[in-house]
Design an enzyme around this catalytic site. Structure first.
Site, PDB file in Angstrom:
ATOM      1  CB  CYS A   1     -14.496 -71.727   3.790  1.00 54.68           C
ATOM      2  SG  CYS A   1     -15.558 -73.142   3.363  1.00 54.68           S
TER       3      CYS A   1
ATOM      4  CB  CYS B   1     -18.466 -66.783 -11.448  1.00 51.95           C
ATOM      5  SG  CYS B   1     -18.346 -67.399  -9.754  1.00 51.95           S
TER       6      CYS B   1
ATOM      7  CB  CYS C   1     -11.545 -67.652  -6.408  1.00 48.28           C
ATOM      8  SG  CYS C   1     -12.083 -69.157  -5.590  1.00 48.28           S
TER       9      CYS C   1
ATOM     10  CD  GLU D   1     -20.481 -58.574  -4.728  1.00 50.20           C
ATOM     11  OE1 GLU D   1     -20.325 -57.348  -4.618  1.00 50.20           O
ATOM     12  OE2 GLU D   1     -19.607 -59.405  -4.365  1.00 50.20           O
TER      13      GLU D   1
ATOM     14  CB  CYS E   1     -21.984 -68.915   2.254  1.00 50.17           C
ATOM     15  SG  CYS E   1     -21.446 -70.644   2.122  1.00 50.17           S
TER      16      CYS E   1
ATOM     17  CB  CYS F   1     -14.783 -68.131   1.338  1.00 54.05           C
ATOM     18  SG  CYS F   1     -16.123 -67.628   0.233  1.00 54.05           S
TER      19      CYS F   1
END
Length: 353
Positions: free
Chosen positions: A119, A108, A337, A95, A115, A122
């Site tokens: 975290c 962005c 974010c 994305e 990933c 996220c």
């Protein structure tokens, strides 16, 4: 050039000719091709009007298309933020988010499919890590959006490597993409308009300091002590705060660039005045800026109240730390974010394209 970088969007002018199966082409022609790809964001080889037909045919045979991705859906937020879901021809999906403003057009971009950092605040890491993107796949996100903006008489002004993935865990491809974006015959976007984010890979921060690039660096720092940061960011167990901040200090010494420390504010976890005071003490005397990011909904955690956020900021200001509060954008389409994730391609059919 890395052997896996086969796509034309990830090649410099001098490399394009060498990738053609039937021999090199003159240098001035490769510069023309590169300019069409990057400066003009051409969507196909046939748009390259000043190239001979036989060269266009050779390019089509060697590379098939100008971008190694295809748009699956485009979603538009009530605040104008746009989110693109791309299917990658190398497998997987990413994305990308466009943040339009009156005087700025910021994109962005993603650097990995998934990933591995996991975290807690996220969404991207929840689905695990699949693979790194090539430089061509990273740059193609930029070129696709630039092509869209061109039709509206607009141009990209800023790029942030804050999408899916940990950019510094895909170091070589990310640095190649920076140099492609920065190339004078292409987009020619100054390095100071590019921001690379990281969860805190200390060795790579040190390497970046020695690259001679004036890119901006953003470091995720949602706690001022190792115990709390490790609970939110497993990478802190590998590179604890002392080692991370030493690498950041080295970066500012080598580049004289201010680092942005990104502080994800979570209600009842790290949003109190005592945490703010400790953060101020940790960063006092450093060339830095703190960007407070009220957490966006990705799980059970909640964002603090506006009053609580403002109080946190005031504590930092009294400690002499420059601070800002990030404006919420695109939350309604999960483009804010921490909200990006790899989706099932079959489940995106209702998006706006």
């Amino acid at each position: 050039m890395h052997l896996s970088e086969r796509h034309i969007a990830g090649l410099f002018p001098e490399e394009i000719g060498r990738q053609l199966a039937d021999g090199e082409i003159p240098a001035y022609r490769t510069r023309q091709v590169f300019a069409w790809l990057h400066k003009h964001a051409a969507a196909s080889f046939r748009e390259m009007e000043n190239l001979p037909r036989d060269l266009i045919a050779r390019l089509e045979k060697a590379f098939h298309s100008v971008w190694p991705l295809e748009l699956v859906t485009r979603r538009i937020s009530t605040d104008g933020t746009e989110k693109y879901l791309f299917a990658l021809r190398g497998g997987g999906a990413v994305e990308t988010v466009l943040l339009p403003e009156e005087k700025r057009q910021t994109i962005c971009i993603s650097t990995q499919v998934g990933c591995a950092m996991n975290c807690s605040f996220c969404a991207t890491g929840k689905g695990g890590f699949e693979r790194n993107l090539s430089a061509g796949e990273i740059v193609a996100q930029v070129l696709f959006v630039q092509n869209r903006l061109k039709a509206e008489g607009k141009v990209l002004s800023n790029i942030v490597y804050m999408g899916m993935g940990e950019p510094l865990a895909n170091y070589d491809a990310v640095l190649r993409s920076v140099r492609l974006i920065n190339h004078p015959q292409g987009l020619d976007m100054g390095a100071r308009r590019l921001t690379i984010s990281t969860c805190g890979l200390a060795p790579q921060i040190r390497s970046l300091a020695e690259e001679g690039l004036q890119v901006n660096l953003a470091v995720s720092l949602p706690a001022a002590d190792d115990h709390d940061r490790s609970a939110m960011m497993p990478i802190n167990k590998v590179y604890p705060l002392e080692e991370l901040l030493a690498a950041c200090d080295y970066y500012t010494t080598q580049t004289n660039r201010r680092i942005s420390y990104e502080y994800a504010l979570i209600s009842g976890i790290n949003d109190g005045p005592e945490q703010a005071r400790r953060l101020g003490e940790l960063l006092r005397g450093r060339l830095c800026h703190v960007n407070l990011i009220p957490i966006n909904p990705v799980g059970p955690e909640k964002r603090p109240s506006g009053q609580r956020i403002a109080q946190f900021a005031r504590v930092l200001e009294r400690a002499g730390i420059p601070v800002s509060i990030r404006k919420e954008r695109g939350t309604d389409i999960e483009a804010a974010c921490g909200q990006l994730r790899q989706r099932s391609l079959g489940g995106q059919a209702n998006g706006r394209v």
